[in-house]
Design an enzyme around this catalytic site. Structure first.
Site, short mmCIF file in Angstrom:
data_model
loop_
_atom_site.label_atom_id
_atom_site.label_comp_id
_atom_site.label_asym_id
_atom_site.label_seq_id
_atom_site.Cartn_x
_atom_site.Cartn_y
_atom_site.Cartn_z
N GLY A 53 80.03 30.96 74.49
CA GLY A 53 79.99 30.39 73.15
C GLY A 53 81.17 29.55 72.76
O GLY A 53 81.31 29.16 71.60
N ASP A 80 71.02 30.06 75.81
CA ASP A 80 71.50 30.57 77.10
C ASP A 80 70.58 31.70 77.56
O ASP A 80 69.93 32.36 76.74
CB ASP A 80 72.94 31.09 77.00
CG ASP A 80 73.62 31.14 78.36
OD1 ASP A 80 74.35 30.19 78.70
OD2 ASP A 80 73.40 32.12 79.11
N ASP A 96 65.54 30.36 79.14
CA ASP A 96 65.78 29.58 80.34
C ASP A 96 65.49 28.11 80.03
O ASP A 96 64.37 27.76 79.63
CB ASP A 96 64.87 30.09 81.46
CG ASP A 96 65.11 29.42 82.79
OD1 ASP A 96 65.73 28.34 82.83
OD2 ASP A 96 64.66 29.97 83.81
N ASP A 121 77.27 22.73 79.28
CA ASP A 121 78.42 23.08 80.11
C ASP A 121 78.03 24.08 81.18
O ASP A 121 78.86 24.77 81.75
CB ASP A 121 79.54 23.65 79.23
CG ASP A 121 80.85 23.85 79.99
OD1 ASP A 121 81.13 23.03 80.89
OD2 ASP A 121 81.58 24.82 79.71
N LYS A 161 77.87 18.88 82.25
CA LYS A 161 78.73 19.09 83.42
C LYS A 161 78.09 18.46 84.65
O LYS A 161 76.87 18.51 84.84
CB LYS A 161 78.96 20.58 83.65
CG LYS A 161 79.89 20.88 84.82
CD LYS A 161 80.17 22.37 84.95
CE LYS A 161 81.07 22.86 83.83
NZ LYS A 161 81.46 24.27 84.00
#
Length: 266
Positions: A53, A80, A96, A121, A161
């Site tokens: 978080g 998440d 998911d 991320d 990412k």
């Protein structure tokens, strides 16, 4: 698994503990924001692969400081697979991001409105096999981006990412078909020894032929005619006078922006 002694010596790990952030990754987002001004004028954000978080904490703090955004306008949705401890002002979905029902739940939480910013991320558990790790990370990014195409407003921003491996340019060329500007950003918080960087995609403008689809995580770009795109620039983020994540520092360090309390909690 507990933190290694190296992790605990890391200056950003210590800053996160002192600043009451849930992870050192909070400083990655802050350094990218410092360079590219992610949050000005936005009010709706989706944070994918959000646990524990720390990015949602930064988003909530930054949007709370925006003078032209009211509490009524702000919508932060964190997603998440793992359950997260509650965060004030953040709506959470446990699901998911490769599943249709998760995409539909995000759309429902946005209440018919589009997001201005989609973040991811997330990263797989690294196996030590570079080609395999890069492939799995690319699939995770594509899953996040597929959600973004379903919820992102025209002109919006996507930040995810990225593992800079041998096939990274193929992935970036796909993203360039949907955004006017794609940049690879490497925050100073990210260790030099890591292949981790972040794909920053600005000004969402999908082709007229493209139709978002919550049922797939693959970008259906084959056959779409688009002009050649320029090379993707690489940008290091964070002050050159700031702290280096690969360097050890004394326990008492101060005098730079990373050491301020960014949590908004006093």
């Amino acid at each position: 698994m507990g933190k290694s002694s190296r992790d605990k010596r890391d200056v950003y790990y210590r800053f996160a503990k002192e600043g009451r952030f849930r992870a050192r990754s909070a400083y990655k987002l802050m350094q990218i924001d410092e360079e590219f001004d992610l949050f000005t004028g936005i009010s709706r954000v989706v944070d994918l692969c959000a646990a524990p978080g720390s990015w949602s904490q930064v988003v909530a703090q930054r949007l709370a400081s925006e003078k032209d955004v009211t509490d009524r306008d702000v919508k932060i949705v964190a997603v998440d697979l793992q359950a997260m401890a509650p965060l004030q002002g953040v709506e959470q979905i446990q699901g998911d991001i490769t599943k249709k029902e998760t995409s539909e739940a995000i759309i429902e939480h946005l209440e018919g409105k589009f997001a201005h910013l989609v973040l991811c991320d997330g990263a797989p558990d690294v196996t030590g096999l570079p080609d395999f790790d890069e492939y799995i990370q690319a699939q995770l990014l594509l899953a996040a981006f597929n959600i973004a195409t379903n919820v992102l407003s025209p002109g919006g921003t996507f930040l995810a990412k990225l593992f800079c491996g041998k096939d990274v340019m193929t992935l970036l060329s796909h993203l360039q078909r949907f955004f006017k500007q794609v940049i690879v950003a490497k925050p100073r918080t990210s260790r030099n020894s890591s292949i981790e960087s972040f794909a920053l995609c600005k000004t969402y403008c999908p082709l007229s032929q493209y139709m978002p689809n919550v049922n797939t995580t693959v970008l259906p770009v084959a056959g779409l005619s688009v002009p050649d795109h320029p090379p993707v620039p690489f940008k290091a983020c964070g002050s050159e006078m700031g702290y280096d994540s690969d360097t050890n520092y004394p326990l008492q360090v101060c005098g730079n922006y990373e050491h301020r309390d960014w949590s908004g909690s006093g």
